[in-house]
Design a protein around this motif. Structure first.
Motif, PDB file in Angstrom:
ATOM      1  N   ASP A 111       0.845  -1.136  -0.109  1.00  0.00           N
ATOM      2  CA  ASP A 111      -0.004   0.122  -0.007  1.00  0.00           C
ATOM      3  C   ASP A 111       0.892   1.188   0.020  1.00  0.00           C
ATOM      4  N   VAL A 112       1.768   1.222   0.767  1.00  0.00           N
ATOM      5  CA  VAL A 112       2.862   2.465   0.845  1.00  0.00           C
ATOM      6  C   VAL A 112       3.609   2.590  -0.569  1.00  0.00           C
ATOM      7  N   LEU A 113       3.815   1.361  -0.917  1.00  0.00           N
ATOM      8  CA  LEU A 113       4.728   1.624  -2.413  1.00  0.00           C
ATOM      9  C   LEU A 113       3.689   2.241  -3.508  1.00  0.00           C
ATOM     10  N   LEU A 114       2.688   1.597  -3.736  1.00  0.00           N
ATOM     11  CA  LEU A 114       1.590   1.826  -4.568  1.00  0.00           C
ATOM     12  C   LEU A 114       1.161   3.332  -4.304  1.00  0.00           C
ATOM     13  N   GLY A 115       0.857   3.715  -3.201  1.00  0.00           N
ATOM     14  CA  GLY A 115       0.555   5.070  -2.738  1.00  0.00           C
ATOM     15  C   GLY A 115       1.629   6.048  -3.142  1.00  0.00           C
ATOM     16  N   ALA A 116       2.861   5.735  -3.307  1.00  0.00           N
ATOM     17  CA  ALA A 116       4.031   6.632  -3.778  1.00  0.00           C
ATOM     18  C   ALA A 116       4.219   6.381  -5.154  1.00  0.00           C
ATOM     19  N   ASN A 117       3.373   5.456  -5.784  1.00  0.00           N
ATOM     20  CA  ASN A 117       3.648   5.195  -7.246  1.00  0.00           C
ATOM     21  C   ASN A 117       4.818   4.772  -7.453  1.00  0.00           C
ATOM     22  N   GLN A 118       5.475   3.802  -6.632  1.00  0.00           N
ATOM     23  CA  GLN A 118       6.841   3.236  -6.703  1.00  0.00           C
ATOM     24  C   GLN A 118       6.657   1.744  -6.556  1.00  0.00           C
ATOM     25  N   THR A 119       7.654   0.873  -7.093  1.00  0.00           N
ATOM     26  CA  THR A 119       7.798  -0.562  -6.876  1.00  0.00           C
ATOM     27  C   THR A 119       9.238  -0.810  -6.683  1.00  0.00           C
ATOM     28  N   ASP A 120       9.354  -1.954  -6.065  1.00  0.00           N
ATOM     29  CA  ASP A 120      10.867  -2.568  -5.661  1.00  0.00           C
ATOM     30  C   ASP A 120      11.048  -3.792  -6.588  1.00  0.00           C
ATOM     31  N   PHE A 121      11.996  -4.134  -6.333  1.00  0.00           N
ATOM     32  CA  PHE A 121      12.706  -5.439  -7.291  1.00  0.00           C
ATOM     33  C   PHE A 121      11.740  -6.339  -7.477  1.00  0.00           C
ATOM     34  N   ALA A 122      11.091  -7.064  -6.423  1.00  0.00           N
ATOM     35  CA  ALA A 122       9.943  -7.964  -6.693  1.00  0.00           C
ATOM     36  C   ALA A 122       8.749  -7.521  -7.417  1.00  0.00           C
ATOM     37  N   GLY A 123       8.403  -6.362  -7.240  1.00  0.00           N
ATOM     38  CA  GLY A 123       7.599  -5.798  -8.261  1.00  0.00           C
ATOM     39  C   GLY A 123       7.696  -5.545  -9.573  1.00  0.00           C
ATOM     40  N   LEU A 124       9.038  -5.474  -9.816  1.00  0.00           N
ATOM     41  CA  LEU A 124       9.347  -5.639 -11.365  1.00  0.00           C
ATOM     42  C   LEU A 124       9.349  -6.836 -11.992  1.00  0.00           C
ATOM     43  N   LEU A 125       9.892  -7.697 -10.943  1.00  0.00           N
ATOM     44  CA  LEU A 125       9.753  -9.245 -11.430  1.00  0.00           C
ATOM     45  C   LEU A 125       8.492  -9.706 -11.910  1.00  0.00           C
ATOM     46  N   LEU A 126       7.381  -9.183 -10.718  1.00  0.00           N
ATOM     47  CA  LEU A 126       6.050  -9.722 -10.816  1.00  0.00           C
ATOM     48  C   LEU A 126       5.412  -9.007 -12.239  1.00  0.00           C
ATOM     49  N   GLY A 127       5.935  -7.757 -12.387  1.00  0.00           N
ATOM     50  CA  GLY A 127       5.349  -7.163 -13.773  1.00  0.00           C
ATOM     51  C   GLY A 127       5.900  -7.864 -14.924  1.00  0.00           C
ATOM     52  N   ALA A 128       7.148  -8.339 -15.027  1.00  0.00           N
ATOM     53  CA  ALA A 128       7.754  -9.297 -16.066  1.00  0.00           C
ATOM     54  C   ALA A 128       6.934 -10.403 -16.293  1.00  0.00           C
ATOM     55  N   VAL A 129       6.654 -11.149 -15.189  1.00  0.00           N
ATOM     56  CA  VAL A 129       6.029 -12.456 -15.080  1.00  0.00           C
ATOM     57  C   VAL A 129       4.541 -12.037 -15.702  1.00  0.00           C
ATOM     58  N   THR A 130       3.923 -11.188 -15.450  1.00  0.00           N
ATOM     59  CA  THR A 130       2.495 -10.902 -15.825  1.00  0.00           C
ATOM     60  C   THR A 130       2.676 -10.561 -17.276  1.00  0.00           C
ATOM     61  N   LEU A 131       3.595  -9.916 -17.790  1.00  0.00           N
ATOM     62  CA  LEU A 131       3.712  -9.670 -19.158  1.00  0.00           C
ATOM     63  C   LEU A 131       3.813 -11.157 -20.128  1.00  0.00           C
ATOM     64  N   VAL A 132       4.866 -11.833 -19.638  1.00  0.00           N
ATOM     65  CA  VAL A 132       5.041 -12.798 -20.256  1.00  0.00           C
ATOM     66  C   VAL A 132       4.064 -13.972 -20.209  1.00  0.00           C
ATOM     67  N   ARG A 133       3.166 -13.881 -19.241  1.00  0.00           N
ATOM     68  CA  ARG A 133       2.259 -14.869 -19.121  1.00  0.00           C
ATOM     69  C   ARG A 133       1.015 -14.392 -20.020  1.00  0.00           C
ATOM     70  N   GLN A 134       0.947 -13.351 -20.673  1.00  0.00           N
ATOM     71  CA  GLN A 134      -0.108 -12.884 -21.335  1.00  0.00           C
ATOM     72  C   GLN A 134       0.440 -13.179 -22.721  1.00  0.00           C
ATOM     73  N   GLY A 135       1.560 -13.592 -23.001  1.00  0.00           N
ATOM     74  CA  GLY A 135       1.991 -14.032 -24.163  1.00  0.00           C
ATOM     75  C   GLY A 135       2.642 -12.740 -24.772  1.00  0.00           C
ATOM     76  N   LEU A 136       3.544 -13.375 -25.949  1.00  0.00           N
ATOM     77  CA  LEU A 136       4.417 -12.329 -26.494  1.00  0.00           C
ATOM     78  C   LEU A 136       3.762 -12.215 -27.800  1.00  0.00           C
ATOM     79  N   ALA A 137       3.739 -10.989 -28.270  1.00  0.00           N
ATOM     80  CA  ALA A 137       3.586 -10.889 -29.935  1.00  0.00           C
ATOM     81  C   ALA A 137       4.605 -11.404 -30.763  1.00  0.00           C
ATOM     82  N   ALA A 138       4.536 -11.659 -31.888  1.00  0.00           N
ATOM     83  CA  ALA A 138       5.806 -12.191 -32.633  1.00  0.00           C
ATOM     84  C   ALA A 138       6.780 -11.349 -32.718  1.00  0.00           C
ATOM     85  N   GLU A 139       6.732  -9.858 -32.823  1.00  0.00           N
ATOM     86  CA  GLU A 139       7.664  -8.953 -32.868  1.00  0.00           C
ATOM     87  C   GLU A 139       8.424  -8.762 -31.695  1.00  0.00           C
TER      88      GLU A 139
END
Length: 173
Positions: free
Chosen positions: A31-59
């Motif tokens: 809540d503190v991180l999101l309230g400050a519009n920030q992320t941490d390393f684990a949040g970056l990894l979670l974002g990357a996981v979320t993106l690749v799980r959605q599937g990648l476009a061919a390009e």
């Protein structure tokens, strides 16, 4: 890769009641991180996981994915590599399960053990010689076979430790 709701379910479901305070802290921390519009390393990894799980476009996909030191993969690493591999034409994963040293950073042998189900169609090739460690490393054989402290053949010293902190201390020594 757990959201606060996932951790809450584990706690309230009776599986991990001792983690109640951790779940509450985790929610306040995010809540503190999101309230400050920030992320941490684990949040970056979670974002990357979320993106690749959605599937990648061919390009956006890589033709070839090469991963080294997979024996120290985290659950995030596993999800990212599996997502990249799904869109790649070839994937090579190298690992030395006897060389697992980064568990203090969240690395686990679990992703290595699950590599077949995570990526499918795995062909295992076992290398018999170490080109990285040199000929003296052969005298250590497998560290799991060494009992206690003491000299090893070839002038090398083997130390058996029970905790990652002791391992770091021994390596520094």
């Amino acid at each position: 890769l757990l959201a606060p709701e996932d951790l809450d379910r584990l706690v309230t479901g009776g599986h991990l009641p001792e983690y109640g305070e951790i779940a509450a802290f985790y929610r306040r921390y995010l809540d503190v991180l999101l309230g400050a519009n920030q992320t941490d390393f684990a949040g970056l990894l979670l974002g990357a996981v979320t993106l690749v799980r959605q599937g990648l476009a061919a390009e956006d996909a890589f033709d070839h994915v090469l991963v080294d030191d997979y024996q120290d993969a985290t659950h995030s690493t596993e999800a990212i590599v599996a997502g990249l591999a799904a869109a790649a034409t070839s994937t090579v994963v190298a690992a030395d399960p006897e060389g697992h040293v980064f568990s203090y950073r969240g690395g686990s042998l679990e992703p290595f053990a699950r590599i077949g189900e995570a990526m499918g169609g795995v062909r295992r090739i076992e290398l018999e010689a170490s080109h990285r460690l040199g000929a003296d490393a052969v005298s250590l054989a497998r560290l799991a076979d060494v009992a206690g402290d003491g000299p090893a053949p070839g002038g090398l010293r083997a130390v058996e430790v029970s905790h990652p902190g002791e391992e770091a201390e021994a390596a520094a020594e």
